[in-house]
Design an enzyme around this catalytic site. Structure first.
Site, short mmCIF file in Angstrom:
data_model
loop_
_atom_site.label_atom_id
_atom_site.label_comp_id
_atom_site.label_asym_id
_atom_site.label_seq_id
_atom_site.Cartn_x
_atom_site.Cartn_y
_atom_site.Cartn_z
N VAL A 1 0.86 -1.40 0.04
CA VAL A 1 -0.02 0.07 0.01
C VAL A 1 1.00 1.39 0.11
CG1 VAL A 1 -2.01 -1.01 1.02
CG2 VAL A 1 -0.34 -0.09 2.48
N LYS A 2 0.52 2.32 -0.86
CA LYS A 2 1.07 3.58 -0.74
C LYS A 2 0.28 4.25 -0.10
CE LYS A 2 2.38 7.32 -3.83
NZ LYS A 2 2.18 7.96 -5.18
#
Length: 352
Positions: A238-239
């Site tokens: 996840v960013k």
């Protein structure tokens, strides 16, 4: 770069960041990145062998190869922020080949960009550096501007291109978020079937997330929940933006939370705020990469190193930094990317 150089770059932030001890969520609970991340985290999961191969191709590339950490160059801003706004400061990067060259010369694990950018040079470069194809985008040519994420192609096109991963954005909190969750859940499931890694930009978007002069789009509690939703739809990574505030749920008086989130699981320290993001990413099983943010000129190097130190000491997986690197001459961009990577290569910088 040695520890002394990193300390010099951090300047007045050095003691605050390098010597902080986290007393909120203990480091023993975190699944920290390591050379055996695939074996420890993903082999017991439902990911198929080809997906593990794709993830390893990313983890095994560049200067951070086989450390468990990643340094990714993202250049999707030509759509997200307009090509003029993104590339006018350095017109070299209107040419997609130079984007790939920067990622390779900068020692990155992978390059993330649009179908058009990566497809235009795929036959020449897809076997030289892992490709992450961003499959949806916002665009700013609609008048008046609207904020929605629209699919620009298919997972099959990314697979045919030789990509190791697909990336996507969901604007959690927006009126369109339910549709985006459904679209990207289906896309990620198909990507895994084909053996590709999945990376989700877990961004918040709602005009009501600003109140009394405070912007809660970067609140630790709200971004943490966005990460948790991203992990739920099986993003492998996840960013997220680095948290700068907290208390979004309580200030905006919506959703559900618990007082312990603010009294026991977080503090005002940026490493503790970022650790809460990691905790929501299944305690680090799903890797957290923080974004590098916009280019501000002379302060870019220091800001990038600060972000890397916070991410690493919180238990994150690395940085995805674009504008700070490509909106300056290539040599300086390479130096900035290398400075970020040096933080993750420095074994004296450990979990807080």
């Amino acid at each position: 770069m040695n520890t002394n150089k990193i300390t010099e770059i951090l300047g007045d932030q050095s003691e605050f960041l390098l010597n902080h001890s986290c007393r909120t969520i203990d480091k023993s609970l975190i699944h920290a990145p390591s050379p055996t991340t695939i074996d420890d985290i993903w082999v017991p999961s439902d990911r198929n062998t080809r997906t593990l191969n794709s993830l390893q191709s990313i983890l095994g590339h560049g200067r951070l190869a086989n450390t468990g950490y990643v340094s990714i160059l993202p250049v999707d801003q030509g759509i997200e922020h307009s090509a003029g706004a993104s590339f006018a400061p350095n017109p070299l990067y209107f040419d997609p080949e130079n984007i790939i060259r920067l990622a390779i010369e900068g020692g990155c694990n992978a390059v993330a960009s649009t179908y058009g950018v990566l497809g235009s040079v795929a036959r020449k470069y897809a076997h030289k550096i892992p490709f992450i194809v961003k499959i949806n985008h916002n665009e700013l040519l609609t008048y008046p501007n609207q904020y929605d994420q629209t699919l620009y192609g298919t997972v099959e096109e990314a697979w045919n291109m030789g990509a190791a991963a697909v990336g996507a954005t969901i604007y959690f909190g927006s009126p369109e978020s339910r549709r985006q969750i459904l679209e990207i859940s289906e896309a990620f499931a198909h990507a895994h079937e084909l053996g590709m890694t999945t990376i989700l930009w877990c961004y918040l978007r709602n005009e009501h997330f600003k109140k009394d002069g405070t912007d809660y789009h970067s609140a630790a509690d709200l971004t943490g929940q966005a990460n948790h939703l991203g992990a739920t739809i099986q993003a492998d990574i996840v960013k997220q933006k680095l948290p700068t505030v907290n208390g979004g749920f309580t200030a905006l008086k919506f959703g559900k939370t618990d007082e312990c989130v603010y009294s026991r699981l977080t503090s005002s320290h940026p490493i503790d705020l970022c650790r809460y993001q990691v905790a929501n990413s299944y305690m680090g099983r799903v890797g957290l990469i923080n974004s590098g943010g916009e280019s501000k000129g002379a302060s870019d190097l220091k800001e990038a190193v600060i972000t890397a130190v916070i991410n690493k000491r919180a238990g994150g997986m690395g940085l995805i930094s674009g504008r700070k690197a490509f909106q300056k001459p290539m040599k300086e961009g390479v130096e900035l990317l290398n400075a970020i990577q040096d933080v993750y290569l420095d074994k004296t910088i450990t979990l807080a």
